[in-house]
Design a protein around this motif. Sequence first.
Motif, PDB file in Angstrom:
ATOM      1  N   THR A 117       0.800  -1.218   0.000  1.00  0.00           N
ATOM      2  CA  THR A 117       0.000   0.000   0.000  1.00  0.00           C
ATOM      3  C   THR A 117       0.834   1.269   0.000  1.00  0.00           C
ATOM      4  O   THR A 117       0.519   2.221  -0.719  1.00  0.00           O
ATOM      5  CB  THR A 117      -0.932  -0.001   1.228  1.00  0.00           C
ATOM      6  N   PHE A 118       1.909   1.302   0.797  1.00  0.00           N
ATOM      7  CA  PHE A 118       2.693   2.531   0.907  1.00  0.00           C
ATOM      8  C   PHE A 118       3.410   2.881  -0.396  1.00  0.00           C
ATOM      9  O   PHE A 118       3.797   4.032  -0.599  1.00  0.00           O
ATOM     10  CB  PHE A 118       3.713   2.397   2.045  1.00  0.00           C
ATOM     11  N   VAL A 119       3.598   1.902  -1.259  1.00  0.00           N
ATOM     12  CA  VAL A 119       4.187   2.144  -2.579  1.00  0.00           C
ATOM     13  C   VAL A 119       3.090   2.373  -3.607  1.00  0.00           C
ATOM     14  O   VAL A 119       3.124   3.333  -4.391  1.00  0.00           O
ATOM     15  CB  VAL A 119       5.082   0.964  -3.006  1.00  0.00           C
ATOM     16  N   LEU A 120       2.085   1.484  -3.613  1.00  0.00           N
ATOM     17  CA  LEU A 120       1.043   1.534  -4.641  1.00  0.00           C
ATOM     18  C   LEU A 120       0.201   2.802  -4.559  1.00  0.00           C
ATOM     19  O   LEU A 120      -0.097   3.421  -5.595  1.00  0.00           O
ATOM     20  CB  LEU A 120       0.136   0.306  -4.500  1.00  0.00           C
ATOM     21  N   GLY A 121      -0.185   3.208  -3.346  1.00  0.00           N
ATOM     22  CA  GLY A 121      -1.072   4.362  -3.207  1.00  0.00           C
ATOM     23  C   GLY A 121      -0.537   5.622  -3.867  1.00  0.00           C
ATOM     24  O   GLY A 121      -1.188   6.192  -4.760  1.00  0.00           O
ATOM     25  N   PRO A 122       0.647   6.101  -3.484  1.00  0.00           N
ATOM     26  CA  PRO A 122       1.179   7.306  -4.122  1.00  0.00           C
ATOM     27  C   PRO A 122       1.435   7.129  -5.618  1.00  0.00           C
ATOM     28  O   PRO A 122       1.259   8.072  -6.398  1.00  0.00           O
ATOM     29  CB  PRO A 122       2.492   7.550  -3.366  1.00  0.00           C
ATOM     30  N   ASN A 123       1.863   5.930  -6.032  1.00  0.00           N
ATOM     31  CA  ASN A 123       2.101   5.706  -7.458  1.00  0.00           C
ATOM     32  C   ASN A 123       0.825   5.895  -8.273  1.00  0.00           C
ATOM     33  O   ASN A 123       0.825   6.522  -9.336  1.00  0.00           O
ATOM     34  CB  ASN A 123       2.643   4.293  -7.692  1.00  0.00           C
ATOM     35  N   VAL A 124      -0.273   5.313  -7.774  1.00  0.00           N
ATOM     36  CA  VAL A 124      -1.538   5.382  -8.519  1.00  0.00           C
ATOM     37  C   VAL A 124      -2.107   6.797  -8.512  1.00  0.00           C
ATOM     38  O   VAL A 124      -2.568   7.300  -9.544  1.00  0.00           O
ATOM     39  CB  VAL A 124      -2.552   4.368  -7.961  1.00  0.00           C
ATOM     40  N   THR A 125      -2.077   7.470  -7.371  1.00  0.00           N
ATOM     41  CA  THR A 125      -2.655   8.811  -7.334  1.00  0.00           C
ATOM     42  C   THR A 125      -1.881   9.782  -8.221  1.00  0.00           C
ATOM     43  O   THR A 125      -2.454  10.747  -8.744  1.00  0.00           O
ATOM     44  CB  THR A 125      -2.711   9.359  -5.894  1.00  0.00           C
ATOM     45  N   GLU A 126      -0.592   9.541  -8.394  1.00  0.00           N
ATOM     46  CA  GLU A 126       0.194  10.375  -9.306  1.00  0.00           C
ATOM     47  C   GLU A 126      -0.116  10.084 -10.761  1.00  0.00           C
ATOM     48  O   GLU A 126      -0.009  10.965 -11.621  1.00  0.00           O
ATOM     49  CB  GLU A 126       1.690  10.143  -9.074  1.00  0.00           C
ATOM     50  N   ALA A 127      -0.508   8.838 -11.055  1.00  0.00           N
ATOM     51  CA  ALA A 127      -0.620   8.400 -12.448  1.00  0.00           C
ATOM     52  C   ALA A 127      -1.978   8.679 -13.073  1.00  0.00           C
ATOM     53  O   ALA A 127      -2.082   8.787 -14.296  1.00  0.00           O
ATOM     54  CB  ALA A 127      -0.324   6.899 -12.540  1.00  0.00           C
ATOM     55  N   PHE A 178      -1.463  10.654   0.733  1.00  0.00           N
ATOM     56  CA  PHE A 178      -1.005  10.045  -0.518  1.00  0.00           C
ATOM     57  C   PHE A 178      -1.632  10.711  -1.733  1.00  0.00           C
ATOM     58  O   PHE A 178      -1.220  10.457  -2.868  1.00  0.00           O
ATOM     59  CB  PHE A 178      -1.381   8.566  -0.569  1.00  0.00           C
ATOM     60  N   GLY A 179      -2.654  11.541  -1.531  1.00  0.00           N
ATOM     61  CA  GLY A 179      -3.377  12.138  -2.642  1.00  0.00           C
ATOM     62  C   GLY A 179      -4.651  11.402  -2.987  1.00  0.00           C
ATOM     63  O   GLY A 179      -5.297  11.710  -3.994  1.00  0.00           O
ATOM     64  N   ALA A 180      -5.027  10.418  -2.164  1.00  0.00           N
ATOM     65  CA  ALA A 180      -6.249   9.658  -2.405  1.00  0.00           C
ATOM     66  C   ALA A 180      -7.465  10.427  -1.896  1.00  0.00           C
ATOM     67  O   ALA A 180      -7.349  11.453  -1.218  1.00  0.00           O
ATOM     68  CB  ALA A 180      -6.165   8.291  -1.727  1.00  0.00           C
ATOM     69  N   ASP A 181      -8.641   9.900  -2.224  1.00  0.00           N
ATOM     70  CA  ASP A 181      -9.900  10.548  -1.879  1.00  0.00           C
ATOM     71  C   ASP A 181     -10.663   9.799  -0.799  1.00  0.00           C
ATOM     72  O   ASP A 181     -11.835  10.091  -0.544  1.00  0.00           O
ATOM     73  CB  ASP A 181     -10.763  10.662  -3.136  1.00  0.00           C
TER      74      ASP A 181
END
Length: 344
Positions: free
Chosen positions: A180-190, A213-216
């Motif tokens: 999660t700590f890797v996937l979350g920021p990666n996805v919100t940026e992409a 992380f930039g998620a909603d």
Amino acid sequence: MTASLPTRFTQLLGIEHPVMQDGMGSGSFTTGDIAAAVSAAGGLGSVSTADLWAEPAKAERVFRGQMELVASRTDKPFAANIPIGVDHSGDVIGASTNHLNYVIQARREDPALERQLRVVTTSGGPPDQFRAVIRDAGLLHFHKVGSTRQALRAERAGVDLIIASGFEMGGHTHSKPVHTFVLGPNVTEAVEVPVLISGGVRDARGLAAALCFGADGVAMGTRFIATEESNWHPAIVARVLEAKEGDDTLFPGIYGPIRGLRNEAVRLLQKLIDEGATPEEITEWKAAAFRRVQDEGDVHLGLFPTGQVASGITEVVRIPDLVSGMVSGAAAILARLAGPRPVS
């Protein structure tokens, strides 16, 4: 008074809190009680497919009954969770298509369901095949992913929201582990569409982290097992409360690997595979094992999907208290972090 944390997710549905109950179905378990409580508390509850191996008429009756149960207990929006399963030839299994049709038919026939059942969440396979059907039915389409590549594909397909689920999640997880700590920021940026974070979340700190992380918002499954409104067997709730770090493991599921608690059933499943059982025999054995844990509470000889977050769950709580506490706590954390930093 509960704090407010409006996000694109809450605005999309007109709900109060950025907390979603993730899909939790397998075997014969139903999630209507939990879904109704989460939606009534201001989040988004989800009705999960109860038993993909059931005879179609029974599956439709149970699934429809769960939708109607939620609509009878709250006037708030809720979702239906439908895994996209594929058979040994790579074709989408009939049960996945059938369950989507059950949702569409139920909304056509029931004004309350048409008004409240607003979302279909898909997972397991690519969302492309179901995208047009979901859109044309007037439903929002959320899709769960385990990689940035999958998130980009889902966005290109036109989904309305992405659930980025880290490898520590319970139930069906991903063949290539990204936590999660890797996937979350990666996805919100992409991606540009709203994103929820799933996997390892159980309290206000997880919600605050997801927003950072930039998620909603967040989606949770395992945390809702240990609630007063849950109808999981008491033996299952007790086992979740007892779980320690390292008690979880992966075993072959229906659509891919499943994370659950290690027990004798996992050992027996691996023995069956090693002895050369056919795919059909293995699927039949797993279906019975899922039902065994949920119908009988056999946490030793039943397959038991659970996330790693179980190791941090120590008490049974009320869903309204859990949801409101997460939001109030996350708001306090974010306010503290945004304030003046103490001088040492």
